[in-house]
Scaffold this motif. Structure first.
Motif, PDB file in Angstrom:
ATOM      1  N   MET A  49      -0.839  20.816   6.905  1.00 53.24           N
ATOM      2  CA  MET A  49      -1.695  19.695   7.305  1.00 53.24           C
ATOM      3  C   MET A  49      -1.066  18.896   8.442  1.00 53.24           C
ATOM      4  O   MET A  49      -1.760  18.505   9.389  1.00 53.24           O
ATOM      5  CB  MET A  49      -1.963  18.790   6.104  1.00 53.24           C
ATOM      6  CG  MET A  49      -2.877  19.418   5.081  1.00 53.24           C
ATOM      7  SD  MET A  49      -3.101  18.427   3.596  1.00 53.24           S
ATOM      8  CE  MET A  49      -3.667  16.886   4.244  1.00 53.24           C
ATOM      9  N   VAL A  50       0.235  18.663   8.378  1.00 49.53           N
ATOM     10  CA  VAL A  50       0.918  17.933   9.451  1.00 49.53           C
ATOM     11  C   VAL A  50       0.872  18.738  10.745  1.00 49.53           C
ATOM     12  O   VAL A  50       0.634  18.190  11.824  1.00 49.53           O
ATOM     13  CB  VAL A  50       2.369  17.600   9.052  1.00 49.53           C
ATOM     14  CG1 VAL A  50       3.157  17.064  10.232  1.00 49.53           C
ATOM     15  CG2 VAL A  50       2.374  16.598   7.912  1.00 49.53           C
ATOM     16  N   GLY A  52      -1.359  20.847  11.665  1.00 50.41           N
ATOM     17  CA  GLY A  52      -2.720  20.839  12.202  1.00 50.41           C
ATOM     18  C   GLY A  52      -3.091  19.556  12.907  1.00 50.41           C
ATOM     19  O   GLY A  52      -3.971  19.548  13.762  1.00 50.41           O
ATOM     20  N   GLN A  53      -2.442  18.456  12.571  1.00 50.01           N
ATOM     21  CA  GLN A  53      -2.764  17.160  13.171  1.00 50.01           C
ATOM     22  C   GLN A  53      -1.699  16.676  14.145  1.00 50.01           C
ATOM     23  O   GLN A  53      -1.781  15.552  14.627  1.00 50.01           O
ATOM     24  CB  GLN A  53      -2.947  16.121  12.068  1.00 50.01           C
ATOM     25  CG  GLN A  53      -4.091  16.448  11.138  1.00 50.01           C
ATOM     26  CD  GLN A  53      -4.214  15.432  10.019  1.00 50.01           C
ATOM     27  OE1 GLN A  53      -3.427  14.503   9.906  1.00 50.01           O
ATOM     28  NE2 GLN A  53      -5.216  15.621   9.182  1.00 50.01           N
ATOM     29  N   ALA A  54      -0.718  17.503  14.458  1.00 56.07           N
ATOM     30  CA  ALA A  54       0.399  17.073  15.306  1.00 56.07           C
ATOM     31  C   ALA A  54      -0.045  16.964  16.762  1.00 56.07           C
ATOM     32  O   ALA A  54      -0.673  17.867  17.303  1.00 56.07           O
ATOM     33  CB  ALA A  54       1.551  18.051  15.183  1.00 56.07           C
ATOM     34  N   ASP A  55       0.293  15.833  17.367  1.00 52.81           N
ATOM     35  CA  ASP A  55       0.039  15.625  18.790  1.00 52.81           C
ATOM     36  C   ASP A  55       1.313  15.814  19.610  1.00 52.81           C
ATOM     37  O   ASP A  55       1.265  16.264  20.746  1.00 52.81           O
ATOM     38  CB  ASP A  55      -0.501  14.214  19.031  1.00 52.81           C
ATOM     39  CG  ASP A  55      -1.868  14.017  18.394  1.00 52.81           C
ATOM     40  OD1 ASP A  55      -2.618  15.009  18.277  1.00 52.81           O
ATOM     41  OD2 ASP A  55      -2.182  12.868  18.010  1.00 52.81           O
ATOM     42  N   LEU A  60       5.156  19.060  15.942  1.00 55.38           N
ATOM     43  CA  LEU A  60       4.583  20.387  15.706  1.00 55.38           C
ATOM     44  C   LEU A  60       5.689  21.401  15.416  1.00 55.38           C
ATOM     45  O   LEU A  60       5.570  22.203  14.488  1.00 55.38           O
ATOM     46  CB  LEU A  60       3.758  20.836  16.914  1.00 55.38           C
ATOM     47  CG  LEU A  60       3.115  22.207  16.808  1.00 55.38           C
ATOM     48  CD1 LEU A  60       2.121  22.249  15.657  1.00 55.38           C
ATOM     49  CD2 LEU A  60       2.457  22.586  18.111  1.00 55.38           C
ATOM     50  N   SER A  63       7.160  20.706  11.926  1.00 51.93           N
ATOM     51  CA  SER A  63       6.227  21.068  10.851  1.00 51.93           C
ATOM     52  C   SER A  63       6.070  22.581  10.741  1.00 51.93           C
ATOM     53  O   SER A  63       5.951  23.119   9.634  1.00 51.93           O
ATOM     54  CB  SER A  63       4.874  20.390  11.052  1.00 51.93           C
ATOM     55  OG  SER A  63       4.287  20.795  12.271  1.00 51.93           O
TER      56      SER A  63
END
Length: 101
Positions: A49-50, A52-55, A60, A63
């Motif tokens: 989940m982290v 997938g949402q990492a900017d 990224l 994770s």
């Protein structure tokens, strides 16, 4: 949360995990390994989940590293659990020559 808070939580989690696992008797290691696999499954889902949402590329990368390490830990835990259960399984009896009809 700032970096100091994250490092503090990580250090406390490592210390608590070490203390809990080191106090377990050897007869409970197989059930404990199975529970650890379930916990690592939750960690794997959280890492996915982290990721997938990492900017940020750093978040990224960390994770994705967490995904890889949690996957290795889950697979290794199941392999060790399986080997331990095989060690304690009842061995089949050999047929004796006297029993042959």
């Amino acid at each position: 949360m700032d970096l100091f808070g994250l490092v503090t939580i990580t250090v406390l989690a490592v210390f608590l995990g070490f203390e809990v696992v080191s106090k377990v008797s050897s007869t409970l290691h197989t059930p404990l390994m199975s529970e650890a696999n379930a916990i690592h499954g939750i960690i794997l889902l959280g890492a996915i989940m982290v990721a997938g949402q990492a900017d940020d590329p750093l978040i990224l990368a960390v994770s994705l590293l967490a995904v890889v390490l949690a996957t290795i830990n889950i697979v290794g835990g199941f392999v060790v659990t399986d080997r331990m259960l095989v060690m304690f399984a009842a061995k089949p009896r050999r047929a004796r020559k006297d029993d042959a009809s």
